[in-house]
Enzyme design. Structure first.
Site, short mmCIF file in Angstrom:
data_model
loop_
_atom_site.label_atom_id
_atom_site.label_comp_id
_atom_site.label_asym_id
_atom_site.label_seq_id
_atom_site.Cartn_x
_atom_site.Cartn_y
_atom_site.Cartn_z
N THR A 60 -6.19 0.76 12.07
CA THR A 60 -6.41 0.92 10.63
C THR A 60 -6.44 -0.39 9.86
OG1 THR A 60 -4.05 1.18 10.17
CG2 THR A 60 -5.31 3.20 10.64
N SER A 74 1.87 -5.37 3.38
CA SER A 74 3.31 -5.24 3.63
C SER A 74 4.12 -6.31 2.90
CB SER A 74 3.59 -5.31 5.14
OG SER A 74 2.93 -6.40 5.73
N HIS A 119 5.57 -4.96 8.74
CA HIS A 119 5.57 -6.34 9.22
C HIS A 119 5.72 -7.34 8.07
CE1 HIS A 119 3.51 -5.34 13.31
NE2 HIS A 119 4.82 -5.23 13.35
N CYS A 123 0.86 -1.19 0.00
CA CYS A 123 0.00 0.00 0.00
C CYS A 123 0.89 1.24 0.00
CB CYS A 123 -0.91 0.00 1.23
SG CYS A 123 0.00 0.09 2.80
N HIS A 153 3.90 1.98 11.92
CA HIS A 153 2.81 1.75 12.87
C HIS A 153 2.61 2.91 13.84
CE1 HIS A 153 4.88 -2.04 11.75
NE2 HIS A 153 3.65 -2.38 11.41
N GLU A 211 0.65 -0.55 16.47
CA GLU A 211 -0.20 0.59 16.12
C GLU A 211 -1.13 0.96 17.28
OE1 GLU A 211 -3.95 1.83 13.33
OE2 GLU A 211 -2.61 0.30 12.52
N CYS A 253 2.64 5.86 9.06
CA CYS A 253 1.69 5.99 7.95
C CYS A 253 0.79 7.20 8.19
CB CYS A 253 0.84 4.73 7.83
SG CYS A 253 -0.47 4.87 6.59
N SER A 278 1.75 -9.72 10.72
CA SER A 278 1.06 -8.69 9.93
C SER A 278 -0.44 -8.76 10.20
CB SER A 278 1.34 -8.89 8.44
OG SER A 278 0.46 -8.12 7.66
N ASN A 319 -2.95 -7.00 8.89
CA ASN A 319 -3.83 -6.99 7.71
C ASN A 319 -3.76 -8.31 6.94
OD1 ASN A 319 -2.19 -6.51 4.98
ND2 ASN A 319 -1.13 -5.41 6.60
#
Length: 323
Positions: A168, A270, A42, A13, A75, A127, A97, A226, A228
């Site tokens: 997020t 990531s 990550h 991203c 993070h 985060e 980010c 990670s 996400n």
């Protein structure tokens, strides 16, 4: 033939691209070593590649010599970490980010308004630690919940003076259920004007929902830590589709492909595309070994992502205001 479908979008991203570029630019401009607090993103492949170039990843600032250059990971960090960095006279590049920074700004605003704040997120995730650390415990009140059950147990001081934010990288569906539970229990709670879950998290989860309608196996390329990437596996499994996460192609098991006709491949925000290509090569090898089958690879259509984030100034900054 085994059909392989590639999710779109997948992989890096804008926030991850930016964080990696910040580390690489610092190494190019100032030379090794460049210290980085926590893994900048990550993903083990990315971290090991940056280590080879001279990045040194640390968890505690005591590991960083005074006056050295330090990069904060994507993070984000707490005010306490910034104070410690200032006290050690560290020169800082901040790779947080921008979408995480947005949540930090929301927390600061809510705290200034005297709100009690509920954060929806995963205990122990960096985060979450960084966001929870945006207000002083002695001055404001912040709670962490992960599930609707946590909401049912939550005890607050003033039910009429609540606000919420989210990590997020959560599951969009899970977060929606927790938000609904908060609104049911605390009708006057307010949230951010715009959802905190980032565009890339949303897009990648939507792409997996598209995959599972067509595939009987989903492989997620991503590292175990990670958030996400883990959520992508959960999205597939919630639709009763077999799903596995691999950090590298060698982790792909032959048994996973038994009697599979269509395999979906995606990657966390990531995870670099080179890992996806290595997984595809491994799939082709397994298919040929099992039954001399070939592999047909197709890329699905999806949302075009054009988001980019500017880099910080080329000179590091000091956070003297935190001393």
């Amino acid at each position: 033939m085994i059909r392989v479908l590639l999710a779109n979008p997948r992989g890096f991203c804008a926030g991850v691209d930016r964080a990696i570029e910040i580390v690489e630019r610092a190494l190019a401009m100032y030379g090794a070593p460049i210290y980085v607090r926590h893994e900048v993103v990550h993903n083990r492949f990315v971290v090991e590649d940056l280590e080879k170039k001279g990045a040194v990843f640390v968890e505690n600032l005591e590991e960083v010599p005074e006056g050295s250059m330090l990069i904060f990971s994507a993070h984000g960090v707490s005010h306490e970490v910034r104070r410690e960095a200032a006290a050690r006279k560290l020169q800082i590049f901040d790779a947080t980010c921008p979408l995480v920074t947005k949540v930090h700004v929301e927390v600061a605003k809510m705290d200034k308004e005297g709100k009690e704040i509920v954060m929806i997120g995963h205990q122990g995730h960096p985060e979450v630690e960084g966001t929870m650390g945006q207000i002083a415990k002695s001055k404001g009140t912040m709670y962490l919940v992960e599930t609707a059950e946590d909401v049912a147990r939550l005890q607050v001081k003033n039910e009429s003076n609540l606000a919420y934010v989210t990590q997020t990288t959560l599951s969009v569906d899970d977060a929606a259920r927790v938000i609904e539970a908060l609104k049911q229990r605390f009708p006057k709670i307010i949230g951010p004007k715009k959802d905190d879950i980032c565009y890339a998290t949303q897009n990648r989860q939507d792409a997996v929902k598209k995959l599972v309608k067509l595939c009987d196996l989903v492989v997620v390329v991503g590292s175990p830590n990670s958030s996400n990437s883990n959520r992508l596996c959960e999205v597939a499994r919630n639709e009763n589709v077999e799903a596995y996460m691999v950090d590298q192609a060698e982790q792909l098991q032959e048994s996973w492909l038994t009697n599979k006709r269509c395999i979906g491949i995606t990657a966390g925000a990531s995870a670099p595309e080179i890992l996806v290509q290595q997984v595809l090569e491994r799939l082709e090898q397994i298919a040929a070994k099992q039954s001399n089958q070939g592999v047909i690879i197709e890329e699905l259509s999806g949302v075009l992502e054009s988001v980019t984030f500017p880099l910080p100034k080329a000179e590091p900054v000091s956070f003297n205001k935190y001393i």
